[in-house]
Scaffold this motif. Structure first.
Motif, PDB file in Angstrom:
ATOM      1  N   ALA A 127      27.634  32.745  36.248  1.00  0.00           N
ATOM      2  CA  ALA A 127      26.854  33.983  36.295  1.00  0.00           C
ATOM      3  C   ALA A 127      25.926  34.007  37.503  1.00  0.00           C
ATOM      4  CB  ALA A 127      26.063  34.141  35.002  1.00  0.00           C
ATOM      5  N   ALA A 128      25.293  32.870  37.791  1.00  0.00           N
ATOM      6  CA  ALA A 128      24.362  32.819  38.918  1.00  0.00           C
ATOM      7  C   ALA A 128      25.068  33.068  40.244  1.00  0.00           C
ATOM      8  CB  ALA A 128      23.654  31.464  38.940  1.00  0.00           C
ATOM      9  N   ARG A 129      26.305  32.592  40.366  1.00  0.00           N
ATOM     10  CA  ARG A 129      27.038  32.755  41.624  1.00  0.00           C
ATOM     11  C   ARG A 129      27.724  34.115  41.721  1.00  0.00           C
ATOM     12  NH1 ARG A 129      27.236  27.930  44.368  1.00  0.00           N
ATOM     13  NH2 ARG A 129      26.780  26.051  43.144  1.00  0.00           N
ATOM     14  N   TRP A 130      28.166  34.663  40.591  1.00  0.00           N
ATOM     15  CA  TRP A 130      28.950  35.893  40.641  1.00  0.00           C
ATOM     16  C   TRP A 130      28.129  37.171  40.480  1.00  0.00           C
ATOM     17  CZ3 TRP A 130      33.750  37.259  42.096  1.00  0.00           C
ATOM     18  CH2 TRP A 130      34.604  36.213  42.474  1.00  0.00           C
ATOM     19  N   ASN A 131      26.979  37.114  39.866  1.00  0.00           N
ATOM     20  CA  ASN A 131      26.183  38.344  39.751  1.00  0.00           C
ATOM     21  C   ASN A 131      25.812  38.928  41.108  1.00  0.00           C
ATOM     22  OD1 ASN A 131      25.871  39.369  37.061  1.00  0.00           O
ATOM     23  ND2 ASN A 131      24.657  37.556  36.551  1.00  0.00           N
ATOM     24  N   PRO A 132      25.369  38.120  42.083  1.00  0.00           N
ATOM     25  CA  PRO A 132      25.096  38.708  43.405  1.00  0.00           C
ATOM     26  C   PRO A 132      26.350  39.287  44.074  1.00  0.00           C
ATOM     27  CG  PRO A 132      23.994  36.584  43.171  1.00  0.00           C
ATOM     28  CD  PRO A 132      24.928  36.703  42.021  1.00  0.00           C
ATOM     29  N   ILE A 133      27.488  38.658  43.840  1.00  0.00           N
ATOM     30  CA  ILE A 133      28.740  39.205  44.366  1.00  0.00           C
ATOM     31  C   ILE A 133      29.028  40.558  43.719  1.00  0.00           C
ATOM     32  CG2 ILE A 133      31.243  38.857  44.491  1.00  0.00           C
ATOM     33  CD1 ILE A 133      30.662  35.808  44.471  1.00  0.00           C
ATOM     34  N   LEU A 134      28.889  40.607  42.421  1.00  0.00           N
ATOM     35  CA  LEU A 134      29.194  41.837  41.693  1.00  0.00           C
ATOM     36  C   LEU A 134      28.195  42.946  41.985  1.00  0.00           C
ATOM     37  CD1 LEU A 134      30.305  40.210  38.338  1.00  0.00           C
ATOM     38  CD2 LEU A 134      31.784  41.331  40.018  1.00  0.00           C
TER      39      LEU A 134
END
Length: 333
Positions: free
Chosen positions: A157-164
């Motif tokens: 979640a920490a890595r993909w939320n900024p991507i999303l």
């Protein structure tokens, strides 16, 4: 549903040649992989002329782009360890000096870039992998504390939320391919991945039944369970050979096409995926996006297989009825 060809398995051929073949075989478009000379995301994000050149190739062959793929870079976002396997599949600008955390950060930036490039190409979906820091613990032995697994989803979640966040800003969806070695590889891990992200709508799934089949996951039920999150469809088939009594589902470290395996990927329509049931379920949930042939078969020439697969898939995409069949029984006017 437009029928497209995923170019990932064709990255050794020039983009123009793949487009020409796809048009000749009757495909409507391409799911363009960010591999080979097909699509360099960095160039496409920075150079309008290069971006236009990709669209010009499609135009020359009467094709469209509905989705792009960044599977290989997505794998490096969460993976632990980062090693020789990743160096072989990511772009040099992503690998850099090979420092693991640096590779992960650069991979994340490339995933953000993929959302921008998709929008510039007129596509609304990026298909790919997420990687996983906890896949290495799938056997749960030596014993793995629950907090380690929880930390894996927190890392995701920490890595993909900024991507999303970038996907949301661009109006583009991410279609994660449910696949072993990813954070979501079956039904329950898919549920947990959605929960880890707080249910945000940009994150959904690429329905590729081939990976569900050999794990024993019901691919048709998956469509209904995640009916609001089926963002893309890849058509890859799997043939199961459980009757040999020797091979299990993990592949036994045997190469593709080895008859000792308990299962193998085969050309679409030549395996055990219940395609008709799947397409009926997709129609029932109102899916009208692309169905993309992801061709893999160690025992068949791809030029034959991809042409055959296009015809097979199109033969299952019949028009829906305009009224319920039992309405004919009514005498009311």
């Amino acid at each position: 549903m437009p029928v497209t060809l995923f170019t990932g398995q064709w990255a050794d051929l020039p983009f123009e040649e793949v487009a020409r073949h796809a048009a000749e075989w009757g495909y409507d478009g391409l799911e363009i992989a960010a591999s080979g000379d097909h699509l360099d995301l960095k160039r496409a994000d920075e150079d309008p002329a290069y971006l236009r050149s990709r669209l010009d190739v499609l135009d020359r062959h009467g094709l469209r782009v509905f989705a792009i793929s960044n599977h290989l870079t997505g794998q490096a976002v969460c993976d632990d360890p980062i090693d020789f396997r990743h160096e072989a599949i990511v772009r040099p600008y992503t690998w850099g000096d090979g420092d693991p955390e640096g590779v992960r950060r650069r991979a994340a930036e490339d995933m953000k870039r993929s959302a921008r490039v998709a929008r510039k190409l007129g596509a609304d979906t990026v298909v790919g992998f997420t990687g996983s820091s906890i896949w290495q613990y799938v056997a749960m032995f030596p014993p793995v504390p629950a907090k380690v697994i929880e930390a894996g989803y927190e890392d995701f979640a920490a890595r993909w939320n900024p991507i999303l966040d970038v996907f949301a800003a661009e109006g583009v969806r991410f279609a994660h391919e449910v696949h072993p070695s990813e954070i979501a590889y079956d039904y329950w891990t898919s549920v947990r991945a959605v929960e880890a992200l707080g249910g945000r709508p940009e994150f959904g799934f690429n329905w590729d039944p081939s990976h569900m089949m050999w794990q024993g996951v019901d691919p048709v039920g998956f469509i209904w369970d995640f009916k609001d999150r089926i963002h893309h469809v890849d058509c890859k088939d799997t043939r199961l050979r459980p009757g040999n009594g020797r091979a299990g589902v993990l592949g036994s470290h045997l190469p593709w096409g080895d008859p000792r395996r308990g299962w193998d990927f085969v050309s679409t329509g030549r395996g055990d995926v219940p395609w008709e049931d799947g397409f009926r379920a997709l129609a029932a949930i109102g899916y009208d996006g692309p169905v993309s042939v992801e061709w893999e078969d160690a025992g068949m020439d791809r030029l034959r297989g991809a042409a055959e697969a296009a015809a097979y898939v199109r033969g299952l995409l019949w028009p829906l009825p305009s009224a319920s069949f039992d309405s004919a029984f009514s005498h009311q006017e």
